[in-house]
Design a protein around this motif. Sequence first.
Motif, short mmCIF file in Angstrom:
data_model
loop_
_atom_site.label_atom_id
_atom_site.label_comp_id
_atom_site.label_asym_id
_atom_site.label_seq_id
_atom_site.Cartn_x
_atom_site.Cartn_y
_atom_site.Cartn_z
N ASN A 296 -14.64 -22.43 5.37
CA ASN A 296 -14.36 -21.55 6.51
C ASN A 296 -15.43 -20.47 6.67
N ARG A 297 -15.91 -19.96 5.55
CA ARG A 297 -16.99 -18.96 5.62
C ARG A 297 -18.25 -19.60 6.22
N TRP B 294 -14.67 -10.25 9.89
CA TRP B 294 -13.66 -11.29 10.09
C TRP B 294 -12.91 -11.42 8.75
N MET B 295 -11.65 -10.99 8.73
CA MET B 295 -10.92 -10.86 7.46
C MET B 295 -9.77 -11.86 7.39
N ASP B 296 -9.89 -12.82 6.46
CA ASP B 296 -8.76 -13.72 6.20
C ASP B 296 -7.65 -12.90 5.53
N VAL C 21 -18.01 -11.92 6.81
CA VAL C 21 -16.97 -12.95 6.86
C VAL C 21 -16.28 -12.99 5.50
N ALA C 22 -15.00 -12.61 5.46
CA ALA C 22 -14.24 -12.59 4.21
C ALA C 22 -13.19 -13.69 4.25
N ASP C 23 -13.37 -14.70 3.40
CA ASP C 23 -12.45 -15.84 3.36
C ASP C 23 -12.60 -16.51 2.00
#
Length: 653
Positions: free
Chosen positions: A429-430, A466-468, A422-424
Amino acid sequence: MNSNSTETTRGNILIVDDTPENIEVLSATLRERGYAVRGAIKGGMAIRSARSVPPDLILLDIRMPEMNGYEVCEQLKTDEKTCEIPIIFISASDEVFDKVKAFTVGGEDYITKPFQVEEVLARVEHQLTIKKLQKQLQEQNQKLQQEVEQRRNAEAAAAAASKAKSEFVANMSHELRTPLNSILGFTEIINRDSSLSNEVRENLKIISRSGKHLLELINDVLDLSKIEAGIIALNESNFDLYRLLDNIEETFHLKVEQKKLQMRFYISSDVPQYIKTDEKKLRGCLINLLGNAIKFTEKGNVTLRVRVDGSPSTENDFRLLFAVADTGPGIAPDEIEKLFDAFVQTETGRKSAEGTGLGLTITRKYVQLMGGDITVESILGQGSTFKFNIKFKEADSSEVIMQPIQQVIGLEPNQKAYKILVADDTKDNRLLVVKLLQPIGFEVREAANGQQAVEVWENWQPHLIWMDTRMPVLNGVEAIKQIRAREKKSKRGFEAAKTREKPISGNYQSPTIIIALTASVFEERRGDILAAGCNDFVSKPFQKEVIFQKLAEYLGVRYIYEDLSRSTTAFAVKCYPVSRPDSFWREELAKMSPTWVRKLYQAANKVNEELIVQLIEQIGSDRSTLAEALTDLVNDFRLDEIVRLTKLLLDNS
């Protein structure tokens, strides 16, 4: 004579002739007609005079000593200061050669001596008129060029402003949706705890409901920006219209009860259950109109009527007509005209201090996008009715995919350990995605920016990221590009090693699935993100079901579910029949005077709804049942029934 003399005369004329008597004769005649005249007996003098104070026209003799008229004309026409002065040659020669040469060197006209005074005056006036028109044309051209330049500058400024607005909206979209994603997401996660008390669950519902209301207000502004940018498209799908209407009724059930109102949905029998159109936009239109009706109605009722409008325009292509009526305060006639303008609210709306003034604007845009239009009828103190129609196609029940309502509670056994990154840049949000996935059985790691995401990917090799898209140090799009570039390099090295039949260090893995997460309003503009190497695209705030569905779609994950489906009987649309037997109508109408019944028949036959309403208002309170029944027919657009029923009574009387 100065240059201002032309302001009080018909024109300033220079006469060039080596015979003074000719100058005197012409001067006297021209002055009598209102022209300012000066003379020159030599070519050189004429050139100096014309350069000093340019005249409006020159009368030029050809035969002169030292410098003839042709030479004078040539010099004047090559001088930027005098080249535009019209020249009329006056000569005793009637030879064609002389005339041709006069026009060749730049003369505008030619008069032969002895001349007639009227001819000279006519030719002078003609040339001055031409010059005047040319001057006006030149001024108009200059003015037009200035206007074109101003328009270009204005368009450039508008384009810059539009770009700035789009960037601002995109930034605000991200900044507003990001915290909302955490608010709504964590309320769902907390609500999964079975040990929560009823009071805590009610508090969570309030938080969730308030967050969704805030999201709706934000979406109003953002949707208008998308509409203005021309990036909202029609997304048609097959769906159950009755289920949609039932869900909408449930949405407003609590609010209607709190205000002690009556809300009824009248669905004509010819309305199909399964249709094809844009479900999301239709839902938005109905929620907006019903929400307004409930908000502004303090007592009485709110009704929704749905029927098929007319015959199909093309094969399997019909129109649905929706009418939302209320018994609220009504809308003033002068406000109706601007009702659908952006950011405009009625006096009642301003007093309520709620909303953005964009709901009706967006509703009309959506209706038009679905091939229809919207109108409003309102009477102050009595209420309002909004009507809109849309195109639709009838769908078969087999074409409608009914998804059961289920909640993921775990992973099926005997599956690989799925690694999710998870990139945020937003910690909340992470944490939301981590708390959503870890309890289910996924291995999850975090990255606070694009550079960290690339490093974790390099060392850990997750199955999915999951890439912001907006992060510091290195944004999501650039991080995706770097990951895809390294994957290609790794694949080339692996293939080259196989070709050389040398030992291969390490194992080449399939490309990582990367799904972009973005809070941008312009989610339709995802070409750049997908072009960077993204597999898919999910917008914030997201629903947890979407996250699980994407993981199953791209990784083949299998889940264990808890079935939350409600009984199918809960989705029965609450329809209230409006049909009554003819015996009822004969009995009730017979109590009214024949004159009144005839007026009602004529009004319905002429489709005069206003007159019908007036006639209904004349019915006494002791016959309210008839008034209510007739009102139902009018609201259900069944004027044909009124015509039939009144005609039956009149024919038998």
